[in-house]
Design a protein around this motif. Structure first.
Motif, PDB file in Angstrom:
ATOM      1  N   ASN A  58       0.809  -1.223   0.000  1.00  0.00           N
ATOM      2  CA  ASN A  58       0.000   0.000   0.000  1.00  0.00           C
ATOM      3  C   ASN A  58       0.840   1.270   0.000  1.00  0.00           C
ATOM      4  O   ASN A  58       0.558   2.206  -0.745  1.00  0.00           O
ATOM      5  N   SER A  59       1.856   1.323   0.816  1.00  0.00           N
ATOM      6  CA  SER A  59       2.652   2.563   0.893  1.00  0.00           C
ATOM      7  C   SER A  59       3.393   2.839  -0.414  1.00  0.00           C
ATOM      8  O   SER A  59       3.527   3.999  -0.819  1.00  0.00           O
ATOM      9  N   PRO A 125      -5.966   2.203   3.774  1.00  0.00           N
ATOM     10  CA  PRO A 125      -5.551   3.476   4.379  1.00  0.00           C
ATOM     11  C   PRO A 125      -6.718   4.315   4.905  1.00  0.00           C
ATOM     12  O   PRO A 125      -6.552   5.078   5.851  1.00  0.00           O
ATOM     13  N   MET A 129      -6.035   1.045   8.463  1.00  0.00           N
ATOM     14  CA  MET A 129      -4.694   1.391   8.937  1.00  0.00           C
ATOM     15  C   MET A 129      -4.652   2.466  10.022  1.00  0.00           C
ATOM     16  O   MET A 129      -3.719   2.454  10.823  1.00  0.00           O
ATOM     17  N   PRO A 130      -5.627   3.363  10.100  1.00  0.00           N
ATOM     18  CA  PRO A 130      -5.585   4.292  11.246  1.00  0.00           C
ATOM     19  C   PRO A 130      -5.749   3.590  12.603  1.00  0.00           C
ATOM     20  O   PRO A 130      -5.374   4.135  13.630  1.00  0.00           O
ATOM     21  N   TYR A 131      -6.294   2.366  12.588  1.00  0.00           N
ATOM     22  CA  TYR A 131      -6.560   1.653  13.842  1.00  0.00           C
ATOM     23  C   TYR A 131      -5.723   0.387  14.020  1.00  0.00           C
ATOM     24  O   TYR A 131      -5.494  -0.049  15.146  1.00  0.00           O
ATOM     25  N   TYR A 132      -5.314  -0.219  12.908  1.00  0.00           N
ATOM     26  CA  TYR A 132      -4.571  -1.476  12.964  1.00  0.00           C
ATOM     27  C   TYR A 132      -3.351  -1.362  12.056  1.00  0.00           C
ATOM     28  O   TYR A 132      -3.459  -0.867  10.933  1.00  0.00           O
ATOM     29  N   SER A 133      -2.208  -1.861  12.536  1.00  0.00           N
ATOM     30  CA  SER A 133      -1.000  -1.733  11.727  1.00  0.00           C
ATOM     31  C   SER A 133      -0.251  -3.049  11.543  1.00  0.00           C
ATOM     32  O   SER A 133       0.562  -3.175  10.641  1.00  0.00           O
ATOM     33  N   SER A 134      -0.530  -4.042  12.367  1.00  0.00           N
ATOM     34  CA  SER A 134       0.153  -5.326  12.246  1.00  0.00           C
ATOM     35  C   SER A 134      -0.209  -5.993  10.922  1.00  0.00           C
ATOM     36  O   SER A 134      -1.365  -5.983  10.501  1.00  0.00           O
ATOM     37  N   GLU A 137      -2.986  -8.494  11.406  1.00  0.00           N
ATOM     38  CA  GLU A 137      -4.308  -7.881  11.529  1.00  0.00           C
ATOM     39  C   GLU A 137      -4.827  -7.441  10.159  1.00  0.00           C
ATOM     40  O   GLU A 137      -5.997  -7.661   9.821  1.00  0.00           O
ATOM     41  N   LEU A 138      -3.952  -6.847   9.360  1.00  0.00           N
ATOM     42  CA  LEU A 138      -4.359  -6.379   8.031  1.00  0.00           C
ATOM     43  C   LEU A 138      -4.741  -7.549   7.131  1.00  0.00           C
ATOM     44  O   LEU A 138      -5.700  -7.459   6.353  1.00  0.00           O
TER      45      LEU A 138
END
Length: 197
Positions: A58-59, A125, A129-134, A137-138
């Motif tokens: 994504n980034s 995004p 991603m504002p709440y989960y980053s692992s 989890e994604l």
């Protein structure tokens, strides 16, 4: 994160009429439920792969979104117009049926379907991603969204099966309407309206 809103959003976006859903409906009407199921399997697998790719990259992709979107708009528009042509002529050329309702078509269509690509690129995004980053989890979210997409695709088979006798009675008219919906999808995806207004 409002999970109910997130799940509702995912369901509404995936079940809304789009190129894949219109092809599913047309395949049920003109060929068989079995061929529509094959298409759905391909579409679901590709949808899941695109979601996973979106999670992983994504980034990187965000940096290049304008170029990706232009490319996807051109390819997607051409392919969707091609599918509209096949559906319009479906009852005139039986050999085209296999090209429209197949696992391969369902799989490949998702990769050039701007509705799917844009959804997959923006869902993480914007909502997750504002709440989960692992990464784990994604990936769980990618799996959940894939299941939601599968439910939406298979809902169109049920819809097509329930209306099959009506649709077959008006086969040519239905093919014309479905083709016009695809042409409209191609028009909206192409971005031409930006230049007209």
């Amino acid at each position: 994160m409002d999970i109910l809103f997130f799940l509702s959003y995912c369901m509404l976006i995936t079940i809304a009429p789009g190129p894949a859903n219109i092809v599913i409906l047309s395949t049920v009407q003109n060929d068989s439920v079995k061929k529509a199921i094959e298409f759905c399997y391909g579409a679901t697998l590709a949808f899941g792969i695109i979601l996973v790719l979106s999670v992983i990259s994504n980034s990187i992709l965000t940096k290049y979104i304008p170029n990706i979107l232009i490319f996807m708009q051109i390819i997607g528009t051409i392919y969707i117009l091609y599918l509209a042509y096949l559906i319009f002529n479906m009852d005139l050329a039986n050999t085209n049926k296999k090209e429209v309702g197949s696992f391969k078509t369902g799989f490949l269509m998702q990769f050039i379907n701007p509705k799917v690509v844009i959804f997959c690129l923006t869902i993480f995004p914007s909502f997750i991603m504002p709440y989960y980053s692992s990464i784990y989890e994604l990936l769980v979210f990618a799996f959940v969204i894939t299941i939601i997409g599968a439910i939406a695709f298979f809902s169109w088979i049920i819809f097509g099966k329930l209306l099959k006798s009506f649709l077959q009675r008006y086969k040519k008219s239905t093919n014309i309407v479905l083709s016009l919906f695809l042409v409209y999808c191609a028009y909206m995806i192409s971005g031409i309206e930006k230049f007209l207004y």
